[in-house]
Scaffold this active site. Structure first.
Site, PDB file in Angstrom:
ATOM      1  N   ALA A   1       3.311  -0.877   4.589  1.00 49.03           N
ATOM      2  CA  ALA A   1       2.815  -0.881   5.972  1.00 49.03           C
ATOM      3  C   ALA A   1       2.428  -2.279   6.450  1.00 49.03           C
ATOM      4  CB  ALA A   1       1.622   0.059   6.093  1.00 49.03           C
TER       5      ALA A   1
ATOM      6  N   ASN B   1       8.013  -5.726  -1.220  1.00 52.39           N
ATOM      7  CA  ASN B   1       7.994  -4.609  -0.278  1.00 52.39           C
ATOM      8  C   ASN B   1       6.542  -4.524   0.204  1.00 52.39           C
ATOM      9  OD1 ASN B   1       7.928  -2.276   1.175  1.00 52.39           O
ATOM     10  ND2 ASN B   1       8.981  -1.009  -0.360  1.00 52.39           N
TER      11      ASN B   1
ATOM     12  N   HIS C   1      12.873  -2.532   1.519  1.00 50.41           N
ATOM     13  CA  HIS C   1      12.276  -1.285   1.996  1.00 50.41           C
ATOM     14  C   HIS C   1      13.095  -0.126   1.460  1.00 50.41           C
ATOM     15  CE1 HIS C   1       9.529  -3.395   4.517  1.00 50.41           C
ATOM     16  NE2 HIS C   1      10.539  -4.145   4.916  1.00 50.41           N
ATOM     17  N   ILE C   2      12.400   0.871   0.945  1.00 50.72           N
ATOM     18  CA  ILE C   2      13.078   2.040   0.381  1.00 50.72           C
ATOM     19  C   ILE C   2      13.788   2.810   1.500  1.00 50.72           C
ATOM     20  CG2 ILE C   2      12.659   4.267  -0.775  1.00 50.72           C
ATOM     21  CD1 ILE C   2      10.222   2.773  -2.162  1.00 50.72           C
ATOM     22  N   SER C   3      13.077   3.007   2.593  1.00 47.79           N
ATOM     23  CA  SER C   3      13.644   3.740   3.735  1.00 47.79           C
ATOM     24  C   SER C   3      14.344   2.755   4.666  1.00 47.79           C
ATOM     25  CB  SER C   3      12.523   4.467   4.489  1.00 47.79           C
ATOM     26  OG  SER C   3      11.640   3.530   5.074  1.00 47.79           O
TER      27      SER C   3
ATOM     28  N   ARG D   1      13.572   4.133  12.130  1.00 40.60           N
ATOM     29  CA  ARG D   1      12.292   4.856  12.211  1.00 40.60           C
ATOM     30  C   ARG D   1      11.496   4.459  13.475  1.00 40.60           C
ATOM     31  NH1 ARG D   1       9.462   4.808   6.502  1.00 40.60           N
ATOM     32  NH2 ARG D   1       8.217   6.403   7.578  1.00 40.60           N
TER      33      ARG D   1
ATOM     34  N   ARG E   1       7.704   0.205  13.425  1.00 37.52           N
ATOM     35  CA  ARG E   1       8.272  -0.315  12.166  1.00 37.52           C
ATOM     36  C   ARG E   1       9.405  -1.314  12.425  1.00 37.52           C
ATOM     37  NH1 ARG E   1       5.916   3.225   8.232  1.00 37.52           N
ATOM     38  NH2 ARG E   1       5.604   5.257   9.191  1.00 37.52           N
TER      39      ARG E   1
ATOM     40  N   ASP F   1       2.133 -15.816   6.319  1.00 34.83           N
ATOM     41  CA  ASP F   1       1.650 -17.192   6.133  1.00 34.83           C
ATOM     42  C   ASP F   1       1.559 -17.566   4.659  1.00 34.83           C
ATOM     43  OD1 ASP F   1       1.489 -17.588   8.844  1.00 34.83           O
ATOM     44  OD2 ASP F   1      -0.678 -17.383   8.978  1.00 34.83           O
TER      45      ASP F   1
ATOM     46  N   ARG G   1       4.436  11.156  -2.076  1.00 36.77           N
ATOM     47  CA  ARG G   1       4.368  10.691  -0.701  1.00 36.77           C
ATOM     48  C   ARG G   1       5.662  10.970   0.062  1.00 36.77           C
ATOM     49  NH1 ARG G   1       4.749   4.343   1.023  1.00 36.77           N
ATOM     50  NH2 ARG G   1       4.183   4.764   3.173  1.00 36.77           N
TER      51      ARG G   1
ATOM     52  N   TYR H   1      10.959   9.031   1.124  1.00 38.24           N
ATOM     53  CA  TYR H   1      10.926   8.056   0.015  1.00 38.24           C
ATOM     54  C   TYR H   1      11.501   8.588  -1.292  1.00 38.24           C
ATOM     55  CZ  TYR H   1       7.893   5.646   3.301  1.00 38.24           C
ATOM     56  OH  TYR H   1       7.400   5.030   4.430  1.00 38.24           O
TER      57      TYR H   1
ATOM     58  N   HIS I   1       4.565  -4.587   8.874  1.00 38.65           N
ATOM     59  CA  HIS I   1       4.588  -4.516  10.333  1.00 38.65           C
ATOM     60  C   HIS I   1       3.327  -5.062  10.982  1.00 38.65           C
ATOM     61  CE1 HIS I   1       7.807  -1.944   9.033  1.00 38.65           C
ATOM     62  NE2 HIS I   1       6.971  -1.053   8.518  1.00 38.65           N
TER      63      HIS I   1
ATOM     64  N   GLU J   1      13.031  -9.368   0.836  1.00 35.20           N
ATOM     65  CA  GLU J   1      12.261  -8.202   1.279  1.00 35.20           C
ATOM     66  C   GLU J   1      13.039  -6.918   0.985  1.00 35.20           C
ATOM     67  OE1 GLU J   1      12.270  -8.010   5.546  1.00 35.20           O
ATOM     68  OE2 GLU J   1      10.430  -6.829   5.637  1.00 35.20           O
TER      69      GLU J   1
ATOM     70  N   PRO K   1       0.785  -1.230   0.000  1.00 36.77           N
ATOM     71  CA  PRO K   1       0.000   0.000   0.000  1.00 36.77           C
ATOM     72  C   PRO K   1       0.819   1.284   0.000  1.00 36.77           C
ATOM     73  CG  PRO K   1      -0.148  -1.136   2.119  1.00 36.77           C
ATOM     74  CD  PRO K   1       0.498  -2.082   1.159  1.00 36.77           C
ATOM     75  N   ASN K   2       0.293   2.248  -0.740  1.00 38.85           N
ATOM     76  CA  ASN K   2       0.826   3.614  -0.826  1.00 38.85           C
ATOM     77  C   ASN K   2       2.119   3.737  -1.628  1.00 38.85           C
ATOM     78  OD1 ASN K   2      -1.273   4.848   0.833  1.00 38.85           O
ATOM     79  ND2 ASN K   2      -0.364   3.677   2.512  1.00 38.85           N
TER      80      ASN K   2
HETATM   81  C1  DQA Z   1       8.350   0.990   3.480  1.00 40.55           C
HETATM   82  C2  DQA Z   1       8.500   1.196   4.988  1.00 40.55           C
HETATM   83  C3  DQA Z   1       7.189   0.942   5.714  1.00 40.55           C
HETATM   84  O1  DQA Z   1       7.356   1.130   7.098  1.00 40.55           O
HETATM   85  C4  DQA Z   1       6.125   1.910   5.214  1.00 40.55           C
HETATM   86  O2  DQA Z   1       4.889   1.630   5.830  1.00 40.55           O
HETATM   87  C5  DQA Z   1       6.011   1.917   3.731  1.00 40.55           C
HETATM   88  C6  DQA Z   1       7.216   1.818   2.910  1.00 40.55           C
HETATM   89  C7  DQA Z   1       9.621   1.355   2.706  1.00 40.55           C
HETATM   90  O3  DQA Z   1       9.717   0.956   1.566  1.00 40.55           O
HETATM   91  O4  DQA Z   1      10.501   2.039   3.246  1.00 40.55           O
HETATM   92  O5  DQA Z   1       4.926   2.090   3.199  1.00 40.55           O
HETATM   93  O6  DQA Z   1       8.087  -0.384   3.240  1.00 40.55           O
END
Ligand code: DQA
Length: 148
Positions: free
Chosen positions: A76, A73, A99-101, A106, A110, A86, A17, A22, A79, A97, A9-10
């Site tokens: 959200a 990725n 994550h951009i950040s 953080r 997270r 599963d 964003r 990001y 977490h 896995e 998501p997002n």
């Molecule tokens: C994220 C980190 C997550 O905590 C956050 O909810 C995201 C993006 C990242 O790519 O850094 O939506 O997965």
């Protein structure tokens, strides 16, 4: 080799964003980088994004028997989602896995990654480049395994 790249998501809002976290590049630019990396590595890739947990679970289930590797990725849902964890365990497709950040620097909420518990390795804090590194690593890992 076939990879499924899943974005949660997002991530479709990249660019708009929280650019301080990001970056200013949009989701299309992320997809371009993923496609370019896969082409260079001779991997056929499907890129998938959803804002819905169950849709991501369905996609992981459908990947069974169709893909050699998953790059995820979960955003959200990283977490919160035992369902995504599963599903990854159910299909047992080698997964990594991204994550951009750098989630480790953080908020406390997270600091747990459920999906990460089913992944071979995690990249965080490298921006979009983390996807390229994850794709290259997963290909090398699968190649090494196949060659025994
Ligand atoms: C994220 C980190 C997550 O905590 C956050 O909810 C995201 C993006 C990242 O790519 O850094 O939506 O997965």
């Amino acid at each position: 080799m076939k990879f499924l790249v899943i974005n949660g998501p997002n991530l479709n809002m990249l660019g708009l964003r929280e650019p301080a976290i990001y970056g200013s590049k949009n989701y299309a630019a992320l997809c371009e980088l993923i496609e370019r990396t896969c082409e260079e590595e001779q991997i056929s890739a499907e890129i998938f994004q959803s804002n819905h947990e169950g849709v991501i679970v369905d996609k992981i289930q459908e990947a069974y028997g169709k893909f050699d590797g998953i790059v995820i990725n979960p955003a959200a849902y990283t977490h919160t989602s035992v369902a995504i964890l599963d599903a990854l365990k159910a299909v047992a497709i080698p997964a990594v896995e991204v994550h951009i950040s750098d989630v480790s620097l953080r908020e406390p909420f997270r600091q747990i990654s459920y999906a990460g518990m089913a992944c071979l390795k995690t990249w965080k804090g490298l921006g979009f480049e983390g996807y390229a590194e994850a794709i290259r690593w997963l290909k090398a890992h699968l190649t090494e395994k196949a060659e025994g």
